[in-house]
Design a protein around this motif. Structure first.
Motif, PDB file in Angstrom:
ATOM      1  N   SER A 191       0.848  -1.183   0.000  1.00 57.10           N
ATOM      2  CA  SER A 191       0.000   0.000   0.000  1.00 57.10           C
ATOM      3  C   SER A 191       0.885   1.234   0.000  1.00 57.10           C
ATOM      4  N   SER A 192       0.371   2.297  -0.618  1.00 53.67           N
ATOM      5  CA  SER A 192       1.106   3.567  -0.560  1.00 53.67           C
ATOM      6  C   SER A 192       0.939   4.251   0.781  1.00 53.67           C
ATOM      7  N   THR A 194       0.070   6.392   4.032  1.00 55.85           N
ATOM      8  CA  THR A 194      -0.182   7.814   4.222  1.00 55.85           C
ATOM      9  C   THR A 194       1.038   8.654   3.844  1.00 55.85           C
ATOM     10  N   SER A 198       4.991   2.867  -2.301  1.00 56.00           N
ATOM     11  CA  SER A 198       4.414   1.596  -1.873  1.00 56.00           C
ATOM     12  C   SER A 198       5.280   0.925  -0.804  1.00 56.00           C
ATOM     13  N   ASP A 415      -6.683  11.133   6.497  1.00 59.96           N
ATOM     14  CA  ASP A 415      -7.964  11.589   5.948  1.00 59.96           C
ATOM     15  C   ASP A 415      -8.602  12.622   6.874  1.00 59.96           C
ATOM     16  N   ARG A 430      -8.746  14.515   1.785  1.00 60.31           N
ATOM     17  CA  ARG A 430      -7.572  13.751   2.167  1.00 60.31           C
ATOM     18  C   ARG A 430      -6.422  14.701   2.467  1.00 60.31           C
ATOM     19  N   LEU A 434      -2.176  10.970  -1.827  1.00 59.71           N
ATOM     20  CA  LEU A 434      -2.496   9.897  -2.757  1.00 59.71           C
ATOM     21  C   LEU A 434      -3.654  10.276  -3.672  1.00 59.71           C
ATOM     22  N   LYS A 436      -6.787   8.786  -5.842  1.00 61.39           N
ATOM     23  CA  LYS A 436      -7.649   7.607  -5.884  1.00 61.39           C
ATOM     24  C   LYS A 436      -8.259   7.493  -7.281  1.00 61.39           C
ATOM     25  N   TYR A 440      -8.228   2.692  -6.779  1.00 66.99           N
ATOM     26  CA  TYR A 440      -6.830   2.296  -6.681  1.00 66.99           C
ATOM     27  C   TYR A 440      -6.014   3.476  -6.161  1.00 66.99           C
ATOM     28  N   GLN A 441      -5.003   3.181  -5.365  1.00 75.08           N
ATOM     29  CA  GLN A 441      -4.133   4.224  -4.847  1.00 75.08           C
ATOM     30  C   GLN A 441      -2.994   4.487  -5.833  1.00 75.08           C
ATOM     31  N   SER A 464      -3.889  15.361  -8.388  1.00 79.97           N
ATOM     32  CA  SER A 464      -5.151  14.753  -8.809  1.00 79.97           C
ATOM     33  C   SER A 464      -5.966  15.734  -9.624  1.00 79.97           C
TER      34      SER A 464
END
Length: 543
Positions: A191-192, A194, A198, A415, A430, A434, A436, A440-441, A464
């Motif tokens: 997981s990436s 916080t 990864s 978050d 957030r 990351l 989304k 998917y992260q 983003s």
């Protein structure tokens, strides 16, 4: 202490407690996850556990137990030992749960990855986790070419064909699980988190047994439930809901290898599906294609449970109008929390913008991001949680672990949330960076590293960009190097071959500079302001 029965908040400690009743103890003695799921839960051996949506091939609970035991025996015979990492990379299949539980029953650590990752990305994960054995499919085998691994990957079909399963009437024992401790590592998922790139998240048997018991307690041990598995089992959401929760409840799971709207609708009609755990793009498509859904009989479907990213009010309202007889609920969780931290069960109304209430026995704080103080209901701050589902830590990364989990055991989710007067949790934004994309992260830092190697890029930041279907898409903000006239399409194509499809750059914006703090950290908020001004300029130019 002043503790509110309505929202679970204690004004003295600043801590929110769950409003769900606590689940009963799992057992009088410690259990590994396979033991808990397959030997200490009330199953009917002849009931279906996992059904292939396409071929109708079925594994009963007896089959699931025997395949798990046979997998563990075969792995031990192959030299796999307690604490070894075994990597399973495959699309969804009815055999995925048995293989993953068999790895854990052998005392090994089950690890997995998105099968859409590129060779480069898979190699990086293998280098980090050092698996002693890799199980994969023929279609994916080429992604492991050139890897420095102890033995070549084993094809899942071949592995399954060599298993010696106990007879149906035998008393199946899952090897000698007494050697497995509750705090042993059970699962290693990437997981990436916080903090960006990864990292391997280590979850223990205790984490997952707790999660399985909680989901059974909240959703009920209803063998009549039929779940549709269309979200990936290699993701913690899918793994916790289907391998832990559904099996603990004795429910049947219909497994789809690949998502399609028509496939989902057909499975609901043919199989009598009652619950669909989903991600936001699926909900959006159900609304957009409601005219297609009208051709199918969906009366069995009671609930769609959405997770991965918050649903916009617009989509919730449109779903309510299109499907008035189906409850749309949301839940929220992290890989680092071994699955859902909140659930909507018991919330008033059939459609809820909240992500639900805290799961049983979990504690939470809403922390002011500037002062660090705990906040009362209806105030925005970072959601921090503490309790049994919180991961052991990140693999070989104590620095990242200490950033995610503080000295008092609080997991900082990154978050921005608030908890209202009824104890319902809402995601506002957030804090972490990351992106989304369809749940998917996507870590901006990874894409920035790739783009910075292009000879025409002087500086770059990835942010983003809102997208109705995907939620968010990665957008590169690029400073051209002097003398280079690179185009947007060139940069998009440059990244395409190096990352999984969901990580691809979808937009490029050329800028004069990348705003940074004195320490060199990218100030992404200012880049979003530049993007807004650019869009406004384009609109005005067309008037």
């Amino acid at each position: 202490m002043e503790n509110s029965d309505e929202n679970g908040f204690c004004s003295v400690t600043g801590i929110y407690n769950s409003l769900f009743s606590s689940p009963p103890p799992h057992s009088s003695h410690p259990l590994s996850l396979p033991e808990f799921l397959l030997q200490h839960t009330p199953h009917r051996p002849s009931n279906p556990a996992f059904v292939d949506a396409f071929s109708d091939k079925t594994l009963t609970y007896a089959d699931l137990t025997s395949l798990t035991a046979a997998t563990a025996s075969a792995l031990l015979a192959a030299g796999v030992r307690r604490g070894d990492v075994v990597l399973l990379i495959s699309p969804n299949s009815i055999y995925f749960p048995a293989l993953s539980l068999g790895i854990m029953a052998a005392g090994a650590v089950f690890s997995t990855a998105n099968h859409l990752l590129t060779r480069r990305e898979i190699h990086a994960q293998v280098e980090d986790s050092r698996p002693v054995l890799i199980l994969t499919t023929g279609e994916l085998r080429a992604k492991f070419d050139g890897l420095n691994i102890p033995r070549p990957p084993v094809l899942i079909d071949q592995f399954l064909s060599t298993l010696v399963t106990p007879a149906a009437d035998d008393d199946i024992a899952l090897i000698d699980c007494r050697k497995i401790e509750l705090d042993d590592a059970a699962v290693l998922m990437y997981s990436s988190g916080t903090t960006g790139r990864s990292k391997g998240v280590i979850c223990t048997h205790r984490n997952l047994v707790y999660m399985a018991g909680v989901l059974r307690h909240v959703w009920g041990s209803t063998r009549e439930d039929i779940y549709l598995c269309v979200v990936p089992l290699f993701h913690m959401f899918g793994f916790s809901v289907f391998v832990c929760g559904a099996v603990a409840a004795g429910a049947a799971v219909v497994v789809m290898q690949r998502y399609s709207l028509e496939g989902v609708l057909e499975a609901v009609e043919r199989r009598g599906v009652t619950r669909i755990p989903a991600v936001p793009p699926m909900v959006v498509q159900l609304v957009r294609m409601v005219h297609v859904a009208g051709d199918y009989e969906l009366k069995s479907l009671r609930e769609v449970i959405c997770s991965g990213a918050p649903l916009a009010k617009e989509h919730v309202d449109r779903f309510a109008a299109c499907y008035p007889d189906i409850t749309l609920s949301q839940c929220y969780g992290l890989t680092e929390s071994s699955g859902p931290l909140t659930l909507c069960d018991g919330s008033e109304g059939r459609f809820n913008l909240s992500i639900g209430r805290l799961i049983p026995s979990i504690e939470a704080k809403i922390v002011d991001i500037r002062s660090g103080k705990s906040l009362p209901p209806n105030q925005n701050g970072e959601l921090c949680v503490r309790g049994l589902p919180v991961m052991l830590g990140y693999l070989n990364n104590p620095e990242a672990t200490s950033l995610a989990i503080d000295e008092e055991g609080w997991l900082h989710t990154g978050d921005l949330c608030y908890i209202d007067s009824r104890g319902l949790v809402y995601v506002v934004d957030r804090i972490k960076e990351l992106i989304k994309y369809k749940a998917y992260q996507v870590a901006p830092a990874e894409l920035e590293d790739i783009l910075s190697t292009h000879p025409g890029v002087a500086d770059v930041a990835v942010i983003s960009y809102p997208d109705e279907e995907a939620g968010e898409i990665p957008m590169a903000c690029v400073v051209r190097k002097a003398g280079f006239e690179i185009q947007k399409d060139e940069l998009i194509a440059f990244v395409d071959d190096m990352v999984a499809p969901y990580k691809r750059i979808r937009r490029v914006m050329f800028v004069d500079y990348i705003p940074r703090s004195p320490s060199g950290k990218i100030i992404r908020r200012l880049l979003k302001d530049i993007d807004f001004l650019n869009q406004l300029t384009e609109i005005l130019a067309r008037l």
